[in-house]
Scaffold this motif. Structure first.
Motif, PDB file in Angstrom:
ATOM      1  N   ALA A 147       0.836  -1.199   0.000  1.00 14.36           N
ATOM      2  CA  ALA A 147       0.000   0.000   0.000  1.00 14.36           C
ATOM      3  C   ALA A 147       0.867   1.244   0.000  1.00 14.36           C
ATOM      4  O   ALA A 147       1.955   1.259   0.563  1.00 14.36           O
ATOM      5  N   THR A 148       0.358   2.268  -0.614  1.00 14.86           N
ATOM      6  CA  THR A 148       1.089   3.534  -0.666  1.00 14.86           C
ATOM      7  C   THR A 148       1.024   4.217   0.677  1.00 14.86           C
ATOM      8  O   THR A 148      -0.064   4.403   1.229  1.00 14.86           O
ATOM      9  N   PRO A 149       2.151   4.577   1.301  1.00 15.70           N
ATOM     10  CA  PRO A 149       2.104   5.243   2.612  1.00 15.70           C
ATOM     11  C   PRO A 149       1.424   6.597   2.506  1.00 15.70           C
ATOM     12  O   PRO A 149       1.609   7.337   1.541  1.00 15.70           O
ATOM     13  N   VAL A 150       0.593   6.876   3.507  1.00 17.17           N
ATOM     14  CA  VAL A 150      -0.147   8.140   3.550  1.00 17.17           C
ATOM     15  C   VAL A 150       0.611   9.102   4.442  1.00 17.17           C
ATOM     16  O   VAL A 150       0.911   8.793   5.595  1.00 17.17           O
ATOM     17  N   SER A 151       0.943  10.246   3.925  1.00 19.98           N
ATOM     18  CA  SER A 151       1.663  11.247   4.706  1.00 19.98           C
ATOM     19  C   SER A 151       0.707  11.962   5.628  1.00 19.98           C
ATOM     20  O   SER A 151      -0.454  12.218   5.274  1.00 19.98           O
ATOM     21  N   ARG A 152       1.156  12.257   6.800  1.00 20.33           N
ATOM     22  CA  ARG A 152       0.354  12.961   7.795  1.00 20.33           C
ATOM     23  C   ARG A 152       1.025  14.298   8.090  1.00 20.33           C
ATOM     24  O   ARG A 152       1.967  14.370   8.869  1.00 20.33           O
ATOM     25  N   PRO A 153       0.507  15.364   7.450  1.00 20.18           N
ATOM     26  CA  PRO A 153       1.177  16.669   7.626  1.00 20.18           C
ATOM     27  C   PRO A 153       1.053  17.237   9.024  1.00 20.18           C
ATOM     28  O   PRO A 153       1.808  18.100   9.412  1.00 20.18           O
ATOM     29  N   ASP A 154       0.019  16.724   9.808  1.00 16.32           N
ATOM     30  CA  ASP A 154      -0.155  17.292  11.133  1.00 16.32           C
ATOM     31  C   ASP A 154       0.799  16.699  12.151  1.00 16.32           C
ATOM     32  O   ASP A 154       0.837  17.141  13.290  1.00 16.32           O
ATOM     33  N   THR A 155       1.575  15.671  11.776  1.00 22.69           N
ATOM     34  CA  THR A 155       2.526  15.078  12.708  1.00 22.69           C
ATOM     35  C   THR A 155       3.782  15.924  12.762  1.00 22.69           C
ATOM     36  O   THR A 155       4.444  16.122  11.747  1.00 22.69           O
ATOM     37  N   PRO A 156       4.123  16.499  13.907  1.00 22.92           N
ATOM     38  CA  PRO A 156       5.328  17.355  13.958  1.00 22.92           C
ATOM     39  C   PRO A 156       6.588  16.538  13.780  1.00 22.92           C
ATOM     40  O   PRO A 156       6.710  15.416  14.273  1.00 22.92           O
ATOM     41  N   THR A 157       7.507  17.087  13.042  1.00 23.50           N
ATOM     42  CA  THR A 157       8.793  16.443  12.817  1.00 23.50           C
ATOM     43  C   THR A 157       9.774  16.871  13.898  1.00 23.50           C
ATOM     44  O   THR A 157       9.959  18.069  14.115  1.00 23.50           O
ATOM     45  N   PRO A 158      10.348  15.935  14.620  1.00 20.87           N
ATOM     46  CA  PRO A 158      11.284  16.349  15.680  1.00 20.87           C
ATOM     47  C   PRO A 158      12.478  17.055  15.093  1.00 20.87           C
ATOM     48  O   PRO A 158      13.007  16.665  14.046  1.00 20.87           O
ATOM     49  N   PRO A 159      12.905  18.152  15.702  1.00 20.94           N
ATOM     50  CA  PRO A 159      14.064  18.887  15.166  1.00 20.94           C
ATOM     51  C   PRO A 159      15.334  18.068  15.270  1.00 20.94           C
ATOM     52  O   PRO A 159      15.517  17.283  16.203  1.00 20.94           O
TER      53      PRO A 159
END
Length: 263
Positions: free
Chosen positions: A105-117
């Motif tokens: 399955a194609t991974p679904v990106s979640r823009p609301d997940t903060p990326t740790p610096p």
């Protein structure tokens, strides 16, 4: 029967997309609506969402099957149809777990997940103690060369405080290594630091290069004269060496003024 899903994935779907699929489920004879547990199993949804979907199915108007032998509904008295009783399902509700997406399955990106610096790796400063080992022999050679050249060009022991301190004397030849080499090192530091105005940095760059070249020429001149057995330097070497203290004073004052001004 497997209910259709969105884009072939198992991620949660909107109620609006599940409603047509719920209408098309095959039901046992005599059952008008699917149970909540079946909706949960078929569409992999939670109990609240299954209950909401079941309520929407029950709220839709349903037309009775057409029968040619039945009397005309217009002739029969209108009797409100009682709502069917809701029977509790004895089957316990299955525990809903989040299904892992398939490998294909194609991974679904979640823009609301903060990326740790990203934490930058600590940068270690370079050690400077080897410079001391390099400077000690250079200091001895430069000092002796300038003092020796000063002796060949007329620099020597003087009494700077006559009538005040007659016994006090100093060899003026030491002014050459102190002035020329100290200014060259300081101007080099100002140039490479990058913390001064642009005009001061440009002046420090060229004056540092000039000071280091003059220092190198002074060492060459002394060793050539000493190797040739000359006891007094030619007039043009004496003239150039005599102007060095004045030139160093002027360049030092100019650099000190420029580092305190803005462009």
């Amino acid at each position: 029967m497997t209910a259709p899903t969105i884009n072939g994935t198992r991620y949660p779907q909107p109620i609006e997309d599940l409603l047509p699929a719920a209408r098309g489920l095959d039901l046992p004879e005599g059952q008008r609506f699917p149970s909540r547990n079946r909706l949960m199993r078929e569409f992999r949804i939670g109990a609240p969402k299954a209950g909401e979907l079941l309520a929407l199915l029950k709220a839709e108007p349903t037309a009775p099957p057409a029968d040619s032998t039945a009397p005309d509904p217009a002739d029969a008295p209108t009797v409100p149809e009682p709502a069917p009783p809701v029977e509790p399902d004895p089957t316990p509700a299955p525990e809903i777990t989040t299904a892992e997406p398939d490998a294909e399955a194609t991974p679904v990106s979640r823009p609301d997940t903060p990326t740790p610096p990203l934490t930058p790796a600590p940068v270690r400063s370079a050690v400077v103690w080897p410079v001391v080992l390099l400077a000690l022999p250079a200091f001895v050679a430069i000092w002796s060369g300038w003092v020796g050249l000063g002796g060949l060009t007329g620099f020597g022991v003087v009494h700077p405080l006559p009538g005040i301190w007659d016994s006090f004397s100093i060899n003026s030849a030491i002014t050459l290594p102190i002035g020329v080499e100290t200014y060259g090192a300081y101007a080099l530091y100002v140039w490479l630091s990058g913390r001064v105005p642009q005009r001061a940095r440009r002046f420090a760059k060229w004056s540092a290069i000039a000071s280091l070249l003059v220092g190198a020429l002074g060492q060459v001149a002394y060793h050539l004269l000493e190797a040739a057995g000359v006891t007094a330097a030619p007039w043009w070497i004496t003239t150039a060496v005599a102007c060095l203290p004045v030139a160093v004073l002027g360049m030092g004052a100019a650099l000190a003024h420029l580092v305190r001004t803005h462009d």
